[in-house]
Design a protein around this motif. Structure first.
Motif, PDB file in Angstrom:
ATOM      1  N   GLU A   1       0.823  -1.205   0.000  1.00 58.02           N
ATOM      2  CA  GLU A   1       0.000   0.000   0.000  1.00 58.02           C
ATOM      3  C   GLU A   1       0.860   1.258   0.000  1.00 58.02           C
ATOM      4  O   GLU A   1       0.395   2.346   0.319  1.00 58.02           O
ATOM      5  N   GLY A   2       2.138   1.076  -0.343  1.00 57.25           N
ATOM      6  CA  GLY A   2       3.056   2.208  -0.456  1.00 57.25           C
ATOM      7  C   GLY A   2       3.736   2.593   0.836  1.00 57.25           C
ATOM      8  O   GLY A   2       4.553   3.517   0.856  1.00 57.25           O
ATOM      9  N   GLY A   3       3.423   1.904   1.933  1.00 55.85           N
ATOM     10  CA  GLY A   3       4.004   2.239   3.233  1.00 55.85           C
ATOM     11  C   GLY A   3       5.437   1.748   3.372  1.00 55.85           C
ATOM     12  O   GLY A   3       5.808   0.714   2.808  1.00 55.85           O
ATOM     13  N   GLN A   4       6.252   2.474   4.125  1.00 51.46           N
ATOM     14  CA  GLN A   4       7.643   2.146   4.417  1.00 51.46           C
ATOM     15  C   GLN A   4       8.515   2.040   3.162  1.00 51.46           C
ATOM     16  O   GLN A   4       9.569   1.423   3.187  1.00 51.46           O
ATOM     17  N   LEU A   5       8.061   2.625   2.077  1.00 51.58           N
ATOM     18  CA  LEU A   5       8.901   2.721   0.883  1.00 51.58           C
ATOM     19  C   LEU A   5       9.495   4.119   0.824  1.00 51.58           C
ATOM     20  O   LEU A   5       8.863   5.092   1.234  1.00 51.58           O
ATOM     21  N   SER A   6      10.693   4.235   0.281  1.00 50.78           N
ATOM     22  CA  SER A   6      11.371   5.533   0.284  1.00 50.78           C
ATOM     23  C   SER A   6      10.582   6.598  -0.474  1.00 50.78           C
ATOM     24  O   SER A   6      10.602   7.770  -0.095  1.00 50.78           O
ATOM     25  N   CYS A   7       9.887   6.208  -1.537  1.00 46.34           N
ATOM     26  CA  CYS A   7       9.075   7.152  -2.314  1.00 46.34           C
ATOM     27  C   CYS A   7       7.649   6.616  -2.470  1.00 46.34           C
ATOM     28  O   CYS A   7       7.000   6.838  -3.495  1.00 46.34           O
ATOM     29  N   GLY A   8       7.186   5.913  -1.462  1.00 45.48           N
ATOM     30  CA  GLY A   8       5.904   5.230  -1.558  1.00 45.48           C
ATOM     31  C   GLY A   8       4.694   6.136  -1.400  1.00 45.48           C
ATOM     32  O   GLY A   8       4.747   7.176  -0.751  1.00 45.48           O
ATOM     33  N   THR A   9       3.601   5.718  -2.018  1.00 41.34           N
ATOM     34  CA  THR A   9       2.321   6.408  -1.864  1.00 41.34           C
ATOM     35  C   THR A   9       1.212   5.390  -2.101  1.00 41.34           C
ATOM     36  O   THR A   9       1.466   4.284  -2.595  1.00 41.34           O
ATOM     37  N   GLY A  10       0.008   5.726  -1.741  1.00 35.95           N
ATOM     38  CA  GLY A  10      -1.122   4.853  -2.022  1.00 35.95           C
ATOM     39  C   GLY A  10      -1.491   4.892  -3.494  1.00 35.95           C
ATOM     40  O   GLY A  10      -0.880   5.612  -4.297  1.00 35.95           O
ATOM     41  N   SER A  11      -2.515   4.115  -3.849  1.00 40.86           N
ATOM     42  CA  SER A  11      -2.962   4.058  -5.256  1.00 40.86           C
ATOM     43  C   SER A  11      -3.835   5.262  -5.578  1.00 40.86           C
ATOM     44  O   SER A  11      -5.048   5.161  -5.733  1.00 40.86           O
TER      45      SER A  11
END
Length: 256
Positions: free
Chosen positions: A60-70
């Protein structure tokens, strides 16, 4: 409106199973709702087994360096050809980050381009800075890949153990019912390439989208509390934490 199956497999999964007709199938199907908690089920009209794996927030984009939701602008697909990186954001909006399906797509392409080895370690060229999707703005780092590996391993271990406990082989599964917003954005071929979806089932995936709403619509049109009760009665939960093979299977699926 609907009852849950257990503390970790709630009424949303009851609705999803009801909507896709798991309880009416002659042959065994797999059901998978991908998210921070990945709920899964296997079975047919005779009986079902369910479980839940703590996959973490990477999908769901969490804990990624450039993550975001859909969300509009989230990179949902990545293609790498001759070393050039191309991407597709949701809604064709200006890119704001990378969502779970974009991460899966990128990892599949990175594997194909041999940018990492089978342990997930990036090649020397990308080890320090990661793979830049958009230079200076969106990057996939080694830490991002490790987050994905943990989430993937939890889900694949859960699926394998669930199918085995039900007495089936993966090739006997007629279809994989894939639920959730994350699943609706997935390129299935790339999900198989990144090891998230069993390759044996890649051509038998049904993308359900929001299975909860679909299931509720089916129920509201044809209410059947007795049918729901029977489905839950014929469903048994498997606790992955209590399975002796879980740790080994998890570690096996940590690598590509």
């Amino acid at each position: 409106l609907l009852a849950g199956i257990s503390a970790f497999v709630g009424a949303d999964i009851t609705a999803g199973l009801w909507g896709c007709g798991m309880n009416r199938n002659e042959k065994p199907h797999l059901f998978l709702d991908l998210g921070t908690n990945a709920e899964m089920a296997v079975g047919n009209k005779e009986r079902m087994l369910v479980s839940s794996a703590a996959a973490g927030p990477a999908f769901e984009g969490g804990q990624l360096s450039c993550g975001t939701g859909s969300i509009p602008g989230a990179v949902r697909d990545v293609r790498i050809q001759y070393g050039l990186v191309r991407y597709e954001p949701i809604g064709r909006k200006p890119p704001v980050g990378i969502c779970g399906s974009g991460l899966v797509s990128a990892i599949s392409e990175m594997r194909k381009s041999r940018m990492m080895d089978n342990t997930g370690r990036l090649s020397p060229r990308y080890a320090s800075g990661g793979l830049e999707i958009i230079p200076g703005k969106i990057v996939i780092t080694q830490a991002d890949i490790r987050e994905y590996q943990k989430a993937r391993a939890a889900i694949r271990a859960g699926l394998e153990i669930l199918v085995e406990n039900a007495g089936y082989r993966m090739e006997e599964i007629e279809a994989l019912e894939l639920a959730g917003g994350f699943g609706s954005q997935l390129d299935i071929a790339k999900a198989a390439g990144a090891g998230l979806i069993p390759e044996k089932l890649a051509e038998r995936v049904h993308i359900l989208g929001n299975a909860v709403i679909a299931g509720l619509c089916v129920y509201i049109q044809r209410p059947d509390q007795e049918g729901i009760r029977r489905m839950i009665q014929h469903t048994r939960e498997i606790s992955l934490a209590k399975q002796p093979k879980f740790t080994k299977t998890f570690l096996d699926f940590s690598c590509f």
